[in-house]
Design a protein around this motif. Structure first.
Motif, short mmCIF file in Angstrom:
data_model
loop_
_atom_site.label_atom_id
_atom_site.label_comp_id
_atom_site.label_asym_id
_atom_site.label_seq_id
_atom_site.Cartn_x
_atom_site.Cartn_y
_atom_site.Cartn_z
N ALA A 118 0.84 -1.21 0.00
CA ALA A 118 0.00 0.00 0.00
C ALA A 118 0.87 1.25 0.00
O ALA A 118 2.00 1.24 0.51
CB ALA A 118 -0.92 -0.02 1.22
N GLU A 119 0.32 2.31 -0.57
CA GLU A 119 1.01 3.60 -0.57
C GLU A 119 0.13 4.63 0.11
O GLU A 119 -1.06 4.74 -0.18
CB GLU A 119 1.33 4.04 -2.00
CG GLU A 119 2.09 5.35 -2.09
CD GLU A 119 2.59 5.67 -3.49
OE1 GLU A 119 3.18 6.75 -3.68
OE2 GLU A 119 2.38 4.83 -4.39
N ARG A 120 0.73 5.40 1.00
CA ARG A 120 -0.01 6.41 1.73
C ARG A 120 0.40 7.79 1.25
O ARG A 120 1.60 8.07 1.08
CB ARG A 120 0.25 6.29 3.23
CG ARG A 120 -0.56 7.24 4.09
CD ARG A 120 -0.34 7.02 5.58
NE ARG A 120 -0.83 5.70 6.00
CZ ARG A 120 -0.96 5.35 7.28
NH1 ARG A 120 -0.65 6.20 8.25
NH2 ARG A 120 -1.41 4.15 7.58
N ASP B 282 -5.02 11.95 5.21
CA ASP B 282 -4.13 10.86 4.81
C ASP B 282 -4.95 9.76 4.14
O ASP B 282 -5.94 9.28 4.70
CB ASP B 282 -3.41 10.29 6.03
CG ASP B 282 -2.45 11.28 6.65
OD1 ASP B 282 -2.03 12.21 5.95
OD2 ASP B 282 -2.13 11.14 7.85
N CYS C 144 -9.26 2.99 -1.97
CA CYS C 144 -8.85 4.32 -1.51
C CYS C 144 -9.44 4.50 -0.12
O CYS C 144 -10.67 4.64 0.02
CB CYS C 144 -9.37 5.38 -2.49
SG CYS C 144 -9.32 7.07 -1.91
N GLU D 216 -4.76 5.98 2.04
CA GLU D 216 -3.99 4.80 1.69
C GLU D 216 -4.56 4.17 0.43
O GLU D 216 -5.77 3.92 0.33
CB GLU D 216 -4.04 3.78 2.84
CG GLU D 216 -3.11 2.59 2.63
CD GLU D 216 -3.05 1.71 3.86
OE1 GLU D 216 -2.13 1.89 4.68
OE2 GLU D 216 -3.94 0.83 3.99
N VAL E 49 -7.14 7.22 6.26
CA VAL E 49 -6.50 6.66 7.46
C VAL E 49 -6.09 7.73 8.45
O VAL E 49 -5.57 7.41 9.53
CB VAL E 49 -5.27 5.80 7.07
CG1 VAL E 49 -5.72 4.55 6.32
CG2 VAL E 49 -4.28 6.60 6.23
N TYR F 78 -4.45 1.00 -2.25
CA TYR F 78 -4.02 -0.40 -2.32
C TYR F 78 -4.96 -1.20 -3.20
O TYR F 78 -6.14 -1.36 -2.90
CB TYR F 78 -3.98 -1.01 -0.91
CG TYR F 78 -3.53 -2.44 -0.88
CD1 TYR F 78 -2.23 -2.80 -1.21
CD2 TYR F 78 -4.41 -3.45 -0.51
CE1 TYR F 78 -1.81 -4.11 -1.18
CE2 TYR F 78 -4.00 -4.78 -0.47
CZ TYR F 78 -2.70 -5.11 -0.81
OH TYR F 78 -2.28 -6.41 -0.79
#
Length: 390
Positions: free
Chosen positions: A213-215, A338, A346, A340, A349, A342
């Motif tokens: 995952a990218e935040r 924020d 979407c 996340e 978080v 993945y």
């Protein structure tokens, strides 16, 4: 006669340019709006000149599109039938508006477009031009001409030496801009089948997206996205960056059978990576800043706002009135969200805002709870009174 034609350089508008000249003995001004579409516009000017345009205007309108059309829709949370982020419908009133401006500057008698009779766009162009200048004629050559099929258009093009680029390997009707991409026709007409992988134009298949995952952190000031991961950017650059990041993770895909404006159902695939992420973030910011009554009213209004955009009523008094309401709320929409990303999802978080209404001492059930529970019991008694029976 002088006509301003919304020109893309594709088959329909290339044939339309020549047909308008021939049918009306007219001078045709070809206008192409650059609003961040995927298609290259490098050859549009040359192709229009060769097809017989008296003048060609290729104009960069991306910033205007984002500021005056996409941003209000973002802040209103416009989703048609709760799914489609109306990227194409938002571009039509801008194109119509610019055509009217060019018509006034050039002394043109009419404007023209390449939309078909069974699509939504012919209505959007007509309503937008009528709202801005009802004296201008709106011509729809694809509806009016004697050409009844794609093959007959190609034959017309060959007969008159019109250069067109036709890719028989791509059966889809595709429309793109910086806010989103729409894909229709071909195998997609069979709604019982999943869309072929080749139909998607922009986003990675979620199954093939990165396994980690990218935040990202999105910063808003006054309701406008102004930063990604703490780096200040223009709105356009925020959209471009988030488009790249979210598309890599397969975020922003929609497969919908929608209620078309002209009365029947149609299937569309839509890709809007940045719009999806930014709208989720803006909604989350509103959820901590707005009080319950305003928040719920705005949520109910969002569907109607999307309908107005989809129906071609962008220049209506009702849409402007909605914008008046939404704009009064934006000065407090400042903060960081924020997100996340993945494999197609979407997820919010984290959230913070200097205008947040969240009070942990009221919300908590742990030590430090400052809520007056006795007052809560009295409130429940009063709240239930309308439901009591004699």
């Amino acid at each position: 006669m002088k006509i301003v034609l919304a020109y893309s350089g594709g088959l329909d508008t290339s044939v339309a340019l020549h047909w308008l000249k021939e049918r009306y003995n007219a001078e045709v001004i070809a206008f192409c709006a650059d609003i961040g579409q995927l298609e290259s516009l490098d050859t549009v000017r040359e192709r229009a000149v060769r097809t017989g345009a008296s003048q060609v205007r290729v104009e960069s309108l991306t910033d205007r599109f984002l500021k005056d059309f996409a941003l209000p829709a973002l802040q209103a949370h416009a989703r048609y039938e709760n799914k489609y982020l109306v990227a194409a419908p938002l571009s039509r009133p801008l194109i119509a508006q610019r055509m009217v401006e060019i018509a006034h500057a050039e002394g043109a008698d009419a404007v023209a477009h390449g939309a078909t009779g069974k699509g939504n766009d012919q209505v959007r162009f007509h309503t937008s031009v009528t709202a801005l200048d009802p004296r201008l004629k709106v011509l729809a050559p694809v509806i009016d001409w004697e050409l009844t099929s794609r093959d007959s258009e190609l034959a017309y093009a060959r007969k008159h030496g019109i250069e067109v680029s036709v890719n028989q390997e791509n059966p889809y009707s595709i429309d793109t801009n910086i806010w989103g991409t729409s894909i229709e026709c071909g195998e997609l007409d069979d709604i019982s089948q999943a869309p072929p992988a080749r139909a998607w134009q922009l986003t990675t298949d979620p199954k093939s997206a990165p396994d980690r995952a990218e935040r990202i952190r999105l910063g808003f000031e006054g309701g406008v996205p102004v930063a990604v991961d703490g780096e200040k950017l223009t709105f356009a650059d925020v959209v471009r960056r988030v488009n790249r990041i979210a598309a890599r993770h397969g975020v922003g895909r929609v497969d919908i059978v929608e209620s078309r404006l002209v009365g029947f159902k149609t299937r569309g695939l839509y890709e809007a990576p940045a719009a999806t992420v930014l709208m989720a973030a803006h909604e989350e910011l509103e959820s901590i800043v707005l009080d319950r009554e305003v928040l719920h009213h705005k949520q109910a209004m969002a569907l109607r706002y999307a309908e107005l955009a989809y129906y071609g009523y962008w220049f209506s008094d009702l849409r402007r009135a909605f914008d008046g309401f939404v704009s009064t709320l934006q000065p407090r929409m400042t903060g960081d969200i924020d997100i996340e990303l993945y494999k197609g999802t979407c997820t919010v978080v984290g959230r913070s805002s200097p205008h947040s209404r969240y009070n942990s001492s009221l919300a908590t059930y742990e030590s430090g709870d400052t809520f007056d529970h006795k007052a809560g019991a009295g409130f429940a008694y009063v709240w239930a009174l309308p439901l009591t029976r004699p």
